[in-house]
Write an enzyme that holds these catalytic residues in place. Structure first.
Site, PDB file in Angstrom:
ATOM      1  CG  ASP A   1     -18.948 -69.747  18.028  1.00 59.91           C
ATOM      2  OD1 ASP A   1     -18.521 -70.072  18.801  1.00 59.91           O
ATOM      3  OD2 ASP A   1     -19.585 -70.343  16.450  1.00 59.91           O
TER       4      ASP A   1
ATOM      5  CG  HIS B   1     -17.607 -79.458  19.968  1.00 59.07           C
ATOM      6  ND1 HIS B   1     -17.175 -79.438  18.785  1.00 59.07           N
ATOM      7  CD2 HIS B   1     -17.692 -77.838  20.341  1.00 59.07           C
ATOM      8  CE1 HIS B   1     -17.204 -78.123  18.221  1.00 59.07           C
ATOM      9  NE2 HIS B   1     -16.973 -77.288  19.689  1.00 59.07           N
TER      10      HIS B   1
END
Length: 318
Positions: free
Chosen positions: A66, A144
């Site tokens: 994304d 992350h």
């Protein structure tokens, strides 16, 4: 600097939000920088007033789809248009191989120079990623599931305002010489006088600063990078009530984003990368995330696609 949001959803697009992309239009030069390039970003360009031909630099935070699926198509379209002088790309180690594989397997030809810069070592060493006469860019590692990086642009201080009336009083002939004086340079006139441009300009004016931070769990390194910035764009994938999910997937809640903004003493916070689970009409909506953040950091806005704003320098909350 002018910021335009081209995608503000996380994971997948919705009817009103495309996936991640933010464009920055630089002042006094026909140049655009792009931060992330989710699927459909080039379509978002077409719906905006931005000109893709002005794209000069692309900064990728991490390699999740994304944030990068739109990049090969955008670069290919830019090549077909035939009006690019070159693009510099910055991102994780895998970025170069990803682009090479996609462009080669699709027989896509890019008719302009592309250079890919790996940011990992620069981020780890806290070094400058890019610098020219007007801007400085730094980056830092985030927390992350895959290597991810936040980016900061600092506009360098600008010369003070040029006193044209004083220049006329000194009988300085108008023309290109005024541009040199506005930059604070010393200029020798035809009559032999040497004029110091700094004496014709007011105090230097601070430049604007901008931080783009996604995807990450609450991160001390993001706070350090963001200190004193005029604008912080930070992901807020989850509401506070879904903090456990945020920890599992290493994303931020609205309150984590606000805490980052407060501890970094930024001027303004904008929430982006919102989960589709909070679409209007659901039990929890984007406005609920906004209110959660504003309870901690009042000067917070909620991003939406095609939101456009000017970054005002020197407006941090202290």
């Amino acid at each position: 600097m002018q910021v335009t949001f081209l995608g503000t959803s996380s994971g997948v697009p919705t009817r009103t939000r495309n996936v991640s992309a933010v464009a920055v239009r630089l002042p006094q030069r026909p140049e655009l920088w792009l931060f992330d390039c989710g699927e459909g970003t080039q379509h978002q360009f077409l719906k905006s007033e931005l000109r893709l031909s002005q794209l000069r630099r692309v900064f990728i935070t991490h390699m999740h789809g994304d944030h990068v699926f739109g990049l090969p198509g955008l670069l290919a379209s830019l090549g077909l248009a035939g009006n690019s002088f070159g693009v510099d790309l910055y991102g994780p180690d895998q970025l170069a191989g990803y682009l090479d594989d996609v462009l080669r397997s699709t027989s896509s030809r890019i008719g302009y120079p592309i250079e890919v810069h790996r940011v990992r070592e620069t981020a780890d060493r806290n070094e400058v990623l890019f610098e020219d006469n007007d801007f400085l860019v730094r980056c830092t590692p985030l927390n992350h599931r895959v290597p991810a990086y936040a980016y900061r642009i600092d506009q360098k201080p600008r010369p003070g305002r040029f006193d044209i009336e004083l220049a006329k009083t000194l009988n300085i002939p108008p023309g290109p010489i005024y541009a040199d004086l506005k930059r604070g340079e010393k200029v020798k006139l035809q009559d032999g006088r040497v004029i110091d441009g700094k004496k014709l300009c007011g105090p230097s004016r601070p430049g604007a600063s901008f931080v783009y931070c996604t995807d990450t769990l609450f991160s001390e390194s993001a706070i350090e990078l963001s200190k004193g910035a005029d604008l912080l764009i930070h992901e807020a994938t989850y509401a506070h009530k879904d903090a456990e999910m945020a920890y599992q997937r290493k994303h931020s809640t609205s309150t984590m984003a606000a805490q980052t903004a407060a501890e970094a003493d930024v001027g303004q916070l904008i929430l982006t990368h919102l989960s589709p689970r909070y679409m209007p009409g659901n039990a929890t909506t984007p406005n609920d995330l906004l209110n959660e953040a504003k309870a901690i950091f009042p000067n917070t806005l909620l991003a939406k696609d095609f939101l456009q704003l000017e970054i005002k320098p020197g407006c941090n909350s202290s």
